[in-house]
Structures are given as C-alpha cells and as structure tokens.
Design a protein around this motif. Structure first.
Motif, PDB file in Angstrom:
ATOM      1  N   GLN A  99       0.870  -1.173   0.000  1.00 48.11           N
ATOM      2  CA  GLN A  99       0.000   0.000   0.000  1.00 48.11           C
ATOM      3  C   GLN A  99       0.905   1.220   0.000  1.00 48.11           C
ATOM      4  N   TYR A 103      -1.896   6.361   0.383  1.00 49.56           N
ATOM      5  CA  TYR A 103      -2.985   5.814  -0.406  1.00 49.56           C
ATOM      6  C   TYR A 103      -3.674   4.693   0.345  1.00 49.56           C
ATOM      7  N   SER A 104      -4.899   4.398  -0.048  1.00 50.89           N
ATOM      8  CA  SER A 104      -5.671   3.372   0.649  1.00 50.89           C
ATOM      9  C   SER A 104      -5.695   2.040  -0.088  1.00 50.89           C
ATOM     10  N   ASP A 105      -5.467   2.070  -1.400  1.00 50.88           N
ATOM     11  CA  ASP A 105      -5.557   0.834  -2.173  1.00 50.88           C
ATOM     12  C   ASP A 105      -4.290  -0.001  -2.015  1.00 50.88           C
ATOM     13  N   TYR A 106      -4.472  -1.305  -2.074  1.00 48.85           N
ATOM     14  CA  TYR A 106      -3.345  -2.230  -2.126  1.00 48.85           C
ATOM     15  C   TYR A 106      -3.078  -2.526  -3.597  1.00 48.85           C
ATOM     16  N   ASN A 107      -1.858  -2.293  -4.035  1.00 49.22           N
ATOM     17  CA  ASN A 107      -1.627  -2.359  -5.472  1.00 49.22           C
ATOM     18  C   ASN A 107      -0.837  -3.574  -5.947  1.00 49.22           C
ATOM     19  N   TRP A 109       0.272  -7.702  -4.954  1.00 49.16           N
ATOM     20  CA  TRP A 109      -0.066  -8.840  -4.102  1.00 49.16           C
ATOM     21  C   TRP A 109       0.895  -9.988  -4.351  1.00 49.16           C
TER      22      TRP A 109
END
Length: 119
Positions: A99, A103-107, A109
C-alpha cells in the motif's frame, strides 16, 4: 517488475506458532505500508494485519489481536507475520500486499502461502 514472495506457511497443530515472511522486490519497500490478508476455503479474502511504511504503527483484525504480530525489516525488504496460539479457524491462504504511503488501495499482491491448523 514488482514481486512479493510469501513463505513460512505449513501444517501445524492448534496452539502452535508460525512466522510468515513476505519479501518484496522491484519496489522501494520503505515507501510502502504492508498488509496481510487471508482467504479461507469458501470465504472472501479478509484483512489480518497492517504495518506503516515506517514500522511505527500497526493494526489488526479483532480475530487475531493478541495472537498475531506484524513487523518489518526495511533493510531486508521483508515484512513478517508472527502467528501464535493458532486456531483451526486461522486455516487459510495468507497473502501480503503493498500500500503506497498516503494511499488506501493495495496495489501489489503476493501469490499466497497456505497455513493449515489441525485441531
């Protein structure tokens, strides 16, 4: 190319401990907060733990508070999840994710590592 590689999963008995690792490459690791998630069979992926890019703050799902500890070593580009007092309901595939700070999104994985806890 960004790559997250989890390791440390396995088959253990209830009450045992495991330490998961997630090593990142292709990113400036110290600029990313890291999250751990898990997905049990037939269930949606669920948040487990989070650590700020500086390591100064953490957050946990209620179900793992007091049993799991997230930590990181920015020199090794690695985040850890120490799991103690494991329960059968902790059985799942565990994923780490990045993350970017602010920012809040996990980009990004990882591919996941299986944790199976037998009762």
């Amino acid at each position: 190319q960004v790559q997250l590689v989890e390791s440390g999963g396995g088959l253990v008995q209830a009450g045992d401990s495991l330490r998961l690792s997630c090593t990142a490459s292709g990113v400036t690791f110290s600029s990313y907060s890291m999250g751990w998630f898990r997905q049990a069979p037939g269930k949606e992926r669920a948040f487990v733990a989070w650590i700020r890019w500086t390591g100064s703050s953490t957050n946990y799902a209620d179900s793992v508070k007091g049993r799991f500890t997230v930590s990181r070593d920015n020199a090794k580009n690695t985040v850890y999840l120490q799991m103690n007092s494991l329960k059968a309901e902790d059985t799942a595939v565990y994923y780490c994710a990045t993350q970017y700070k602010g920012y809040s999104d996990y980009n990004y994985w990882g591919q996941g590592t299986q944790v199976t806890v037998s009762s």
